[in-house]
Design an enzyme around this catalytic site. Structure first.
Site, PDB file in Angstrom:
ATOM      1  N   LYS A 249       0.861  -1.045  -0.142  1.00  8.75           N
ATOM      2  CA  LYS A 249       0.094   0.188   0.179  1.00  8.75           C
ATOM      3  C   LYS A 249       0.870   1.178   0.306  1.00  8.75           C
ATOM      4  CE  LYS A 249      -3.711  -2.508   2.019  1.00  8.75           C
ATOM      5  NZ  LYS A 249      -4.555  -2.940   3.207  1.00  8.75           N
TER       6      LYS A 249
ATOM      7  N   GLN B 171      -5.276  -1.942   9.192  1.00 14.11           N
ATOM      8  CA  GLN B 171      -5.116  -3.174   8.689  1.00 14.11           C
ATOM      9  C   GLN B 171      -5.606  -4.508   9.548  1.00 14.11           C
ATOM     10  OE1 GLN B 171      -3.431  -4.020   5.584  1.00 14.11           O
ATOM     11  NE2 GLN B 171      -3.993  -5.829   5.944  1.00 14.11           N
TER      12      GLN B 171
ATOM     13  N   ASP C 284     -11.779   1.862   3.157  1.00 16.10           N
ATOM     14  CA  ASP C 284     -11.826   0.460   2.794  1.00 16.10           C
ATOM     15  C   ASP C 284     -13.331   0.230   2.635  1.00 16.10           C
ATOM     16  OD1 ASP C 284      -9.539  -1.382   2.548  1.00 16.10           O
ATOM     17  OD2 ASP C 284      -9.345  -1.167   4.927  1.00 16.10           O
TER      18      ASP C 284
END
Length: 280
Positions: A52, A96, A119
């Site tokens: 990322k 995460q 997300d």
């Protein structure tokens, strides 16, 4: 022999387009900034976070990395998320997953502001998607729509079957295919005669986490097969939920593993980050 859908190539195209958009935003004095939080040092998570960061650097998005020790308390993590919610220079926040067992993932996701939920996991983001409002869409399903469209695969009016009903892939995938006027069936472990349902599909999306579960007998001649799985076969080799070698002989188009859906997830995360600024 099926057309192989090259996710690496399509993801690279998207990142190049985003790079141009970010450069234009910078000319207008607008930066794009993503905050990534990792708790503990799960090896797979460390790889994802690294990828990322690389993608951010390529596109021109500033990334803030918070690498917190395993013993970080739930409250400490919630306080950090709240602090990032309040920062006007941070456009997107990504925590995460998975988190250590002592932290409630759902509580953390709900604490992220829906306006920074790149997300697409916040209940408000999911709600917006389900009623057709603008909002962030979970990155993997959004990436699959781009794979289909950019490979010239028509969704409108097509029979679409999804195997797997997870909150991250199966359910949002169904809603996105509906948005594109597909006729959608979502299958799961309680679906009777899964094979015959799958065989109706013009577009078959498989996301169940079982190595090579779907073979050619599940696939209609000429169907587009999207394999979301990341598994290991009996030799420890990376493979998907679809038995690629048998299915490619029947399908019209198929994604490989690796190099299919995987690269798209990060490309769409970058797209969500850029959209967070465009929406302002």
């Amino acid at each position: 022999m099926a057309q192989i859908i090259d996710g690496k190539k399509i993801a690279a195209q998207i990142k190049d387009e985003l790079k141009e958009q970010v450069a234009k935003l910078k000319e207008q004095g607008q930066n794009v900034c993503l905050a990534v939080i990792q708790v503990g040092n799960n090896p797979a998570s460390t790889v994802y976070v690294g990828n990322k960061k690389k993608a951010c650097a390529y596109v021109g998005i500033e990334s803030l990395a918070y690498e917190l020790p395993e013993e970080t308390t739930e409250q400490e993590l919630l306080d950090l998320v709240q602090e990032l919610n309040d920062r006007p220079d941070v456009n997107g926040i990504l925590v995460q997953l998975p988190l250590p067992a002592h932290i409630d993932e759902d509580k953390v996701i709900r604490t992220i502001s829906p306006d920074k939920d790149v997300d697409g996991f916040h209940p408000e983001s999911v709600g917006r998607l389900s009623i057709g409002q603008k909002g962030y869409v979970s990155c993997t399903p959004a990436g699959i729509i781009q794979l289909l469209k950019r490979s010239g695969i028509e969704i409108d009016g097509k029979e679409c079957v999804i195997i797997g009903r997870s909150n991250i892939v199966g359910k949002p995938m169904g809603m996105l295919l509906l948005r594109e006027n597909g006729t959608v069936t979502i299958c799961h472990s309680h679906t009777p005669d899964l094979r015959s349902v799958a065989k109706r599909a013009d577009i078959l999306v498989v996301a169940i986490g079982k190595a090579k579960f779907v073979d050619a007998s599940y696939v209609k001649e000429g169907a587009a097969v999207i394999d979301v799985g990341m598994d290991r076969d009996e030799n420890g080799k990376l493979c998907g939920d679809v038995d690629f070698d048998s299915v490619k002989e029947v399908a019209g188009a198929i994604t490989p593993v690796p190099g299919g859906v995987g690269p798209m997830t990060i490309a769409m995360l970058m797209a969500n980050c850029v959209a967070s600024v465009m929406e302002d």
